[in-house]
Design a protein around this motif. Structure first.
Motif, PDB file in Angstrom:
ATOM      1  N   GLY A 112      36.811 -23.354  -3.804  1.00  0.00           N
ATOM      2  CA  GLY A 112      37.295 -24.391  -2.887  1.00  0.00           C
ATOM      3  C   GLY A 112      38.306 -25.354  -3.480  1.00  0.00           C
ATOM      4  O   GLY A 112      39.009 -26.044  -2.742  1.00  0.00           O
ATOM      5  N   LYS A 113      38.377 -25.434  -4.792  1.00  0.00           N
ATOM      6  CA  LYS A 113      39.258 -26.424  -5.416  1.00  0.00           C
ATOM      7  C   LYS A 113      40.266 -25.753  -6.344  1.00  0.00           C
ATOM      8  O   LYS A 113      40.279 -25.961  -7.553  1.00  0.00           O
ATOM      9  CB  LYS A 113      38.419 -27.471  -6.152  1.00  0.00           C
ATOM     10  CG  LYS A 113      37.523 -28.263  -5.197  1.00  0.00           C
ATOM     11  CD  LYS A 113      36.719 -29.346  -5.888  1.00  0.00           C
ATOM     12  CE  LYS A 113      35.972 -30.209  -4.852  1.00  0.00           C
ATOM     13  NZ  LYS A 113      35.086 -31.215  -5.491  1.00  0.00           N
ATOM     14  N   GLN A 114      41.127 -24.953  -5.724  1.00  0.00           N
ATOM     15  CA  GLN A 114      42.132 -24.202  -6.471  1.00  0.00           C
ATOM     16  C   GLN A 114      43.182 -25.109  -7.106  1.00  0.00           C
ATOM     17  O   GLN A 114      43.870 -24.708  -8.025  1.00  0.00           O
ATOM     18  CB  GLN A 114      42.832 -23.204  -5.532  1.00  0.00           C
ATOM     19  CG  GLN A 114      41.943 -22.041  -5.092  1.00  0.00           C
ATOM     20  CD  GLN A 114      41.864 -20.954  -6.155  1.00  0.00           C
ATOM     21  OE1 GLN A 114      42.864 -20.635  -6.786  1.00  0.00           O
ATOM     22  NE2 GLN A 114      40.675 -20.415  -6.385  1.00  0.00           N
ATOM     23  N   GLN A 115      43.288 -26.338  -6.571  1.00  0.00           N
ATOM     24  CA  GLN A 115      44.272 -27.278  -7.119  1.00  0.00           C
ATOM     25  C   GLN A 115      43.600 -28.312  -8.023  1.00  0.00           C
ATOM     26  O   GLN A 115      44.095 -29.427  -8.186  1.00  0.00           O
ATOM     27  CB  GLN A 115      45.028 -27.974  -5.980  1.00  0.00           C
ATOM     28  CG  GLN A 115      45.825 -27.002  -5.106  1.00  0.00           C
ATOM     29  CD  GLN A 115      46.833 -26.206  -5.927  1.00  0.00           C
ATOM     30  OE1 GLN A 115      47.607 -26.744  -6.694  1.00  0.00           O
ATOM     31  NE2 GLN A 115      46.801 -24.880  -5.781  1.00  0.00           N
ATOM     32  N   SER A 116      42.453 -27.943  -8.598  1.00  0.00           N
ATOM     33  CA  SER A 116      41.765 -28.861  -9.514  1.00  0.00           C
ATOM     34  C   SER A 116      42.372 -28.766 -10.908  1.00  0.00           C
ATOM     35  O   SER A 116      43.031 -27.778 -11.255  1.00  0.00           O
ATOM     36  CB  SER A 116      40.284 -28.493  -9.583  1.00  0.00           C
ATOM     37  OG  SER A 116      40.144 -27.169 -10.059  1.00  0.00           O
ATOM     38  N   SER A 117      42.102 -29.786 -11.724  1.00  0.00           N
ATOM     39  CA  SER A 117      42.601 -29.796 -13.105  1.00  0.00           C
ATOM     40  C   SER A 117      42.040 -28.605 -13.880  1.00  0.00           C
ATOM     41  O   SER A 117      42.722 -28.027 -14.734  1.00  0.00           O
ATOM     42  CB  SER A 117      42.222 -31.108 -13.785  1.00  0.00           C
ATOM     43  OG  SER A 117      40.845 -31.380 -13.617  1.00  0.00           O
ATOM     44  N   MET A 118      40.798 -28.224 -13.582  1.00  0.00           N
ATOM     45  CA  MET A 118      40.161 -27.092 -14.270  1.00  0.00           C
ATOM     46  C   MET A 118      40.937 -25.798 -14.000  1.00  0.00           C
ATOM     47  O   MET A 118      41.294 -25.066 -14.926  1.00  0.00           O
ATOM     48  CB  MET A 118      38.727 -26.965 -13.744  1.00  0.00           C
ATOM     49  CG  MET A 118      37.804 -26.174 -14.597  1.00  0.00           C
ATOM     50  SD  MET A 118      37.186 -27.155 -15.997  1.00  0.00           S
ATOM     51  CE  MET A 118      35.722 -27.928 -15.306  1.00  0.00           C
ATOM     52  N   VAL A 119      41.174 -25.522 -12.723  1.00  0.00           N
ATOM     53  CA  VAL A 119      41.841 -24.257 -12.364  1.00  0.00           C
ATOM     54  C   VAL A 119      43.304 -24.269 -12.809  1.00  0.00           C
ATOM     55  O   VAL A 119      43.801 -23.298 -13.399  1.00  0.00           O
ATOM     56  CB  VAL A 119      41.725 -23.999 -10.844  1.00  0.00           C
ATOM     57  CG1 VAL A 119      42.554 -22.784 -10.434  1.00  0.00           C
ATOM     58  CG2 VAL A 119      40.253 -23.812 -10.448  1.00  0.00           C
ATOM     59  N   ILE A 120      43.993 -25.381 -12.551  1.00  0.00           N
ATOM     60  CA  ILE A 120      45.413 -25.440 -12.924  1.00  0.00           C
ATOM     61  C   ILE A 120      45.590 -25.373 -14.436  1.00  0.00           C
ATOM     62  O   ILE A 120      46.467 -24.667 -14.948  1.00  0.00           O
ATOM     63  CB  ILE A 120      46.071 -26.701 -12.309  1.00  0.00           C
ATOM     64  CG1 ILE A 120      46.196 -26.509 -10.790  1.00  0.00           C
ATOM     65  CG2 ILE A 120      47.436 -26.975 -12.950  1.00  0.00           C
ATOM     66  CD1 ILE A 120      46.813 -27.686 -10.056  1.00  0.00           C
TER      67      ILE A 120
END
Lengths: 340, 340
Positions: free
Chosen positions: A87-95
């Motif tokens: 759900g959070k593809q634009q999170s700091s973790m994913v980016i």
């Protein structure tokens, strides 16, 4: 040259602690190293400016070695890892991790949601062939040299073959990040003899005897605080993630409890005593690299101080430059072809 | 009236330590209690006479409450349990436990070969129906009240049902020997949530929720030194014997290591500091009752001091008088008929 992506939104003291940690790291690292702060750009920029105009004014020359990468989503500590990841593809973790995959960064560190970091690292960086999950290696302070214990909680039900993989991975870690030559690997059990232990450990013991490792046999709980077994130094402790996680949390809690008791009984201040014990300085390593993934992903404690995060960033640089992950891949595939 | 059989040949300091422990115990116990020293009668008699004519002269009035039972065989610490049991039928271990079976003694204590004591207790005293092995309950000092942990090493590969049996046994122990009402039972795992843990622990969690116990849920390694979980006191910690044994040995070793470090850093004497920490006094309990057998058999550490053995003898008296073992039998059979 290493470019380290730092999760500016992760941890109990974000964004202040990761940004301060980045400034401390840049001051210690050679000038060619850069840091990318990943997070919501408005608050991250504001915090960086605030630190540089006040407490960290002397660090202003390093500002040009920092870039800010916007990541509008934030993964909370309470988010379910797989849900957060989807759900959070634009999170700091994913980016941040995606930058490692794309070759835009050489490593990622976070003090955020550990489960989410493990899941995201596994999905994005991918595992070396033959592994089913990454492992977490953690450093235990001992009366002698620090000792690496793995797995510290990623793999709770392990096969004997997985314990052998941990031994191989730990051997490479101890060489590359701890500077040990021919690391002594011990298998955590309930007695020295090969026939002591639970079913998985007994099987792993036999496999480890045949592996190309400096396997010193079973070790017991009592050997860990001493950092040695029968007088010989210990470098790597292999155990499943259930035992490892219980022990790690026990150690993190028993040390302050005992130090507090002794300090009170002697009329000393517990914090002063703790600071005097350099051996027990948990900030010294600052993070645990996720092992078995094809890229550098360092997990830091949620409560990490700026100094701990500085050391985690330095660890990311060392891990990247030493080629540890590539070496882990080579060792695992050599072992697999040898067995096949 | 309790008659306690004491293994005079067991432990690193036998026969001196067990005999001195017996004298210390008799001086504290009411006059109707008696002690049977089991061992080679010549050296045991000589040591008893030597102690009474010197260091323990003041204990001469208690001499009449001691009888010496000859046991010509001696089980060494290095003997294999089953071999010792078959080959040394005239050992202090076998003769002492046989006296319990025959109603000539109300309990047995030994600081000798733990494996042999477990095997001999199982064969001679026999287990309560439904158990496959006895469990070892050990007391952990904490920042609050002492906490019982079981199993500490008798059962390394446990089923979920066995963990539930440990919880029932621990509940009775905590009521009878620690004086706790409605003991709080925690399941050792790697997270508070029911879905955290290895496969066996997750299954045990579900079974424990339905059991007639004050089950407070999962606890983590960090809760043990504090003796509490989320602010509520903890009485019983349930885990398999592999994890329990690793933790026990770790605790026994990390405490002196940390105390020594703090003492050195503060310029204090480590032994003086240790003595000042009454909370951590391992001699206070002196022994661990073997749980699940139909009779009192107390296991003491091989290195036990006379004071530790004195406390182990007192524990045997309390265990015998409280009817703890009979209550364990009733609880296990009630649970079995409830499930069936």
């Amino acid at each position: 040259l290493a470019r380290i992506a730092v999760d500016a939104m992760g941890g109990d003291h974000a964004p202040q602690a990761p940004i301060a940690g980045a400034l401390l790291a840049l001051a210690e690292l050679p000038a060619q190293h850069h840091i990318q702060l990943i997070g919501r750009s408005a608050p991250v920029t504001a915090e960086l400016d605030a630190l540089l105009s006040d407490e960290f004014a002397a660090y202003a020359p390093h500002r040009s070695r920092i870039s800010i990468v916007d990541a509008p989503d934030v993964i909370e500590m309470t988010d379910k890892p797989t849900v957060a990841l989807r759900g959070k593809q634009q999170s700091s973790m994913v980016i941040g991790l995606r930058r490692v995959v794309e070759g835009l960064a050489d490593g990622f560190i976070s003090a955020g949601n550990t489960g989410a970091q493990m899941a995201a690292s596994t999905v994005l960086l991918k595992l070396h062939p033959g592994l089913t999950r990454p492992a977490i290696g953690t450093i235990f302070p001992t009366a002698r040299q620090p000792v690496l214990m793995l797995d510290a909680g990623a793999n709770v039900d392990c096969s004997a073959e997985e314990l052998v993989q941990f031994a191989r991975i730990g051997d490479v870690y101890a060489r590359h990040l701890l500077g040990r030559t021919s690391p002594a690997v011990g298998l955590l059990s309930i007695g020295e003899e090969a026939e002591k232990g639970n079913a998985v450990v007994k099987e792993a013991h036999q496999l480890l005897r045949k592996a190309d490792l400096n396997f010193i046999g079973n070790i017991e709980g009592r050997d860990i605080p001493n950092g040695e077994c029968e007088g010989s130094p210990l470098d790597v402790i292999v155990c499943d993630g259930f035992v490892g996680n219980v022990l790690l949390k026990f150690y993190e809690s028993v040390a302050p409890m005992l130090i507090g008791m002794v300090a009170r009984s002697a009329g000393l201040d517990a914090d002063t005593v703790t600071r005097s014990l350099k051996h027990l300085d948990v900030d010294e390593y600052g993070g645990a690299p996720l092992l078995g993934v094809r890229g550098v992903s360092i997990i830091s404690h949620g409560s990490s101080s700026p100094r701990a995060l500085k050391n985690a960033i330095r660890m990311a640089v060392t891990a990247s430059e030493s080629g540890m992950n590539e070496e882990i891949g080579r060792r695992l595939s050599a072992a697999a072809s040898h067995t096949a």
